[in-house]
Design an enzyme around this catalytic site. Structure first.
Site, PDB file in Angstrom:
ATOM      1  N   LYS A   1       0.818  -1.222   0.000  1.00 11.37           N
ATOM      2  CA  LYS A   1       0.000   0.000   0.000  1.00 11.37           C
ATOM      3  C   LYS A   1       0.847   1.267   0.000  1.00 11.37           C
ATOM      4  O   LYS A   1       0.655   2.155  -0.824  1.00 11.37           O
ATOM      5  CB  LYS A   1      -0.913   0.052   1.240  1.00 11.37           C
ATOM      6  CG  LYS A   1      -1.841  -1.092   1.437  1.00 11.37           C
ATOM      7  CD  LYS A   1      -2.664  -0.950   2.708  1.00 11.37           C
ATOM      8  CE  LYS A   1      -1.862  -0.867   3.982  1.00 11.37           C
ATOM      9  NZ  LYS A   1      -1.146  -2.089   4.346  1.00 11.37           N
ATOM     10  N   SER A   2       1.754   1.346   0.949  1.00 14.19           N
ATOM     11  CA  SER A   2       2.519   2.584   1.125  1.00 14.19           C
ATOM     12  C   SER A   2       3.426   2.874  -0.063  1.00 14.19           C
ATOM     13  O   SER A   2       3.482   4.007  -0.548  1.00 14.19           O
ATOM     14  CB  SER A   2       3.343   2.532   2.415  1.00 14.19           C
ATOM     15  OG  SER A   2       2.495   2.455   3.532  1.00 14.19           O
TER      16      SER A   2
ATOM     17  N   HIS B   1       9.949   2.976   6.437  1.00 14.48           N
ATOM     18  CA  HIS B   1       9.216   3.956   5.630  1.00 14.48           C
ATOM     19  C   HIS B   1      10.075   5.189   5.357  1.00 14.48           C
ATOM     20  O   HIS B   1      10.077   5.715   4.251  1.00 14.48           O
ATOM     21  CB  HIS B   1       7.915   4.373   6.333  1.00 14.48           C
ATOM     22  CG  HIS B   1       6.794   3.401   6.164  1.00 14.48           C
ATOM     23  ND1 HIS B   1       6.235   3.118   4.945  1.00 14.48           N
ATOM     24  CD2 HIS B   1       6.121   2.642   7.061  1.00 14.48           C
ATOM     25  CE1 HIS B   1       5.266   2.226   5.095  1.00 14.48           C
ATOM     26  NE2 HIS B   1       5.182   1.917   6.372  1.00 14.48           N
TER      27      HIS B   1
ATOM     28  N   ASP C   1      -0.598   8.251   6.012  1.00 16.46           N
ATOM     29  CA  ASP C   1      -0.357   6.845   6.295  1.00 16.46           C
ATOM     30  C   ASP C   1      -0.283   6.676   7.809  1.00 16.46           C
ATOM     31  O   ASP C   1       0.697   7.079   8.411  1.00 16.46           O
ATOM     32  CB  ASP C   1       0.949   6.425   5.626  1.00 16.46           C
ATOM     33  CG  ASP C   1       1.116   4.924   5.511  1.00 16.46           C
ATOM     34  OD1 ASP C   1       0.290   4.178   6.075  1.00 16.46           O
ATOM     35  OD2 ASP C   1       2.091   4.502   4.866  1.00 16.46           O
TER      36      ASP C   1
END
Length: 195
Positions: free
Chosen positions: A16-17, A55, A89
């Site tokens: 997703k990210s 991330h 997010d």
């Protein structure tokens, strides 16, 4: 003019990210727009710290403005500029943080109408960001495929995720479900996919 809004859901580690980041980087490259990353995660344990660090590493090649905002999403509004490419997010982390915000010696989830108020505030904030941003992407985890929990608070959490997902998909231009790194478009530029 309202910008493009995309809602992306999927299971843990579904891509997703990274997919959301690519969407926004491509858009920002075309218009020389600013990339803004709204992070709702809190490093409550080693695993979460490692995910946050990963991330950050994944975004290192691009010049993202990162805003740490685990609760009260409306507080990011002064930092969003017209034409920004904004990634939030994620919704599910924000929801857990908000449910367990301390209010009157208990948690929001136990206070009458507290979560409804937060959901209303959230939808207003989403609309306000969409009005300013060129593109706004919201990421959320898909946890509704599990059997109903025997725990009341877990059931409440699932119910709120379901309600918020439906509300966000209703106002989104695109709604995407990620599975094994592949995007499945359930809604594209306002058109619901027929299955």
């Amino acid at each position: 003019m309202r910008g493009m809004m995309t809602f992306i859901s999927g299971g843990v580690r579904s891509g997703k990210s990274s997919f959301a980041e690519r969407l926004l980087v491509e858009g920002a490259d075309q218009t020389d727009g600013r990339l803004v990353y709204i992070a709702s995660g809190r490093a409550v344990d080693q695993e979460m710290q490692e995910r946050i660090d990963q991330h950050k590493t994944d975004r290192a090649d691009e010049s993202w403005l990162t805003i740490e905002q685990p609760v009260a999403l409306e507080e990011v509004l002064p930092f969003i500029e017209p034409g920004d490419y904004v990634l939030w997010d994620c919704l599910t982390t924000w929801l857990a943080n908000e449910m367990y915000e301390e209010i009157e010696h208990t948690y929001c989830v136990h206070v009458e109408a507290c979560m409804r108020k937060k959901a209303t505030q959230l939808m207003g904030t989403v609309a306000a960001i969409s009005e300013k941003a060129a593109q706004f992407v919201i990421v959320s985890n898909e946890v509704l495929d599990e059997l109903p929990s025997v725990y009341e608070e877990t059931r409440m959490y699932s119910e709120w995720i379901g309600l918020l997902h439906q509300a966000l998909v209703a106002v989104a231009d695109d709604a995407i479900e990620m599975d094994s790194g592949m995007p499945l478009y359930w809604k594209r530029e306002g058109q619901v996919a027929m299955r």
